[in-house]
Write an enzyme that holds these catalytic residues in place. Structure first.
Site, PDB file in Angstrom:
ATOM      1  N   HIS A 130       0.669  -1.268   0.079  1.00 42.40           N
ATOM      2  CA  HIS A 130      -0.070   0.125  -0.081  1.00 42.40           C
ATOM      3  C   HIS A 130       0.647   1.083  -0.018  1.00 42.40           C
ATOM      4  CE1 HIS A 130      -3.616   2.967   0.816  1.00 42.40           C
ATOM      5  NE2 HIS A 130      -3.454   2.477   0.283  1.00 42.40           N
ATOM      6  N   GLU A 200      -3.948   1.601  -6.967  1.00 47.76           N
ATOM      7  CA  GLU A 200      -4.310   3.107  -6.387  1.00 47.76           C
ATOM      8  C   GLU A 200      -3.962   4.298  -6.928  1.00 47.76           C
ATOM      9  OE1 GLU A 200      -6.245   1.657  -2.853  1.00 47.76           O
ATOM     10  OE2 GLU A 200      -3.955   1.460  -2.314  1.00 47.76           O
TER      11      GLU A 200
HETATM   12  C1  PEP Z   1      -7.122   3.298  -0.012  1.00 53.42           C
HETATM   13  O1  PEP Z   1      -6.111   3.288   1.319  1.00 53.42           O
HETATM   14  O2  PEP Z   1      -6.642   2.076  -0.286  1.00 53.42           O
HETATM   15  C2  PEP Z   1      -7.738   4.130  -0.448  1.00 53.42           C
HETATM   16  C3  PEP Z   1      -8.495   3.587  -1.647  1.00 53.42           C
HETATM   17  O3  PEP Z   1      -8.721   4.823   0.420  1.00 53.42           O
HETATM   18  P1  PEP Z   1      -9.013   6.427   0.502  1.00 53.42           P
HETATM   19  O4  PEP Z   1     -10.408   5.594  -0.175  1.00 53.42           O
HETATM   20  O5  PEP Z   1      -9.987   6.707   1.499  1.00 53.42           O
HETATM   21  O6  PEP Z   1      -8.965   7.057  -0.918  1.00 53.42           O
END
Ligand code: PEP
Length: 279
Positions: A130, A200
């Site tokens: 992450h 992400e």
């Molecule tokens: C994450 O940290 O994996 C994430 C997707 O956070 P958020 O949905 O709060 O942006």
């Protein structure tokens, strides 16, 4: 293919509201169960709560088993271990995942948790790489390669996170950046039955800003192409999720171009999480 919807609580919630979250989930889940059979829900709470959530899910599974036995006029003792395992563990309405693991099986690593320990707690998944861990704990692509190996060694499915910064995106280098993250952490030597990759973008996590559906689609297709071209000999099955400021307002459109979602803030509210999964 089932859509995979992951709730990443990060370092949030406590014993005082876990039960409430699970109750809310099951309340709404019961209504939507039939329609939701096409999704795999995954909960990644802080590691300290994994055992508790696992035992709650176990209890829930046994209650369900009892009802099933009554309905079929069977004695509980007539169920085989395989049947019990199938009903109580494999058919759980929500699977468990950890937010991180150490690469070693055991040893002098104060504060760390091994992939084997996570598996023994009842987890099926583990999040690896992450961006918050890459950033706050200095996790490199090379270290994450070792963690991916550890996850596979323990028969866990890794949810491997990748994503570029705003600067990298603005410089138009996002595709190269992502490819490097993949190539430096995944090995053609590592045999995997299942790999989940979560795209992400760092600039979207917790900011309320999301890429366009076209941008998500471009990335998902690009990642799938790399996996197919470079790792089709050693990775049997893979799914590409999107994560970053997902809410029930944008989840439907993103699910059309991805295999699922990794949800942070919005997953703290069970009703919102179910709405997202249902979309
Ligand atoms: C994450 O940290 O994996 C994430 C997707 O956070 P958020 O949905 O709060 O942006």
């Amino acid at each position: 293919m089932k859509k995979i919807i992951v709730a990443n609580w990060k370092m949030n919630h406590g014993f005082n509201n876990i039960d409430e979250w699970l109750n809310d989930l099951f309340k709404d889940y019961a209504d939507k169960y039939a329609e939701m059979k096409n999704s795999e829900l995954v909960l990644c709470p802080p590691a300290i709560f994994l055992d508790y959530v696992d035992s709650e899910l176990m209890e829930d599974g046994f209650n369900f088993l009892e009802k099933l036995a009554q309905k079929d006029g069977r004695d509980l003792g007539e169920f085989s271990t395989e049947e019990i395992n199938e009903i109580v563990v494999n058919q759980r309405p929500i699977k468990l995942g950890a937010q991180d693991c150490h690469f070693a099986e055991k040893g002098s690593f104060t504060g760390d948790i091994s992939a084997e320990m996570i598996r023994d707690l009842g987890c099926k998944y583990v999040i690896i790489g992450h961006s918050e861990r890459r950033d706050a704990h200095g996790e490199s692509n090379e270290l994450l390669a070792k963690k991916l190996t550890a996850a596979v060694r323990a028969s866990l499915t890794p949810i491997f996170c990748i994503g570029e910064s705003k600067e990298t995106r603005d410089a138009g280098q996002h595709l190269e950046f992502i490819e490097k993250q993949i190539m430096e952490s995944l090995s053609t030597e590592l045999e995997m039955d299942n790999l989940v990759i979560a795209y992400e973008p760092i600039w979207s996590i917790g900011t309320g800003t999301t890429p366009t559906v076209e941008q998500v689609s471009e990335m998902v297709e690009f990642i799938k192409k790399i996996i197919k071209e470079k790792f089709s000999n050693n990775i049997k099955d893979s799914a590409v999720l999107y994560g970053g400021s997902v809410t029930s307002a944008n989840s439907g459109a993103i699910l059309k171009v991805s295999n699922g979602l990794l949800v942070g803030k919005a997953s703290l509210d069970a009703a919102e999480f179910i709405k997202i999964a249902h979309s």
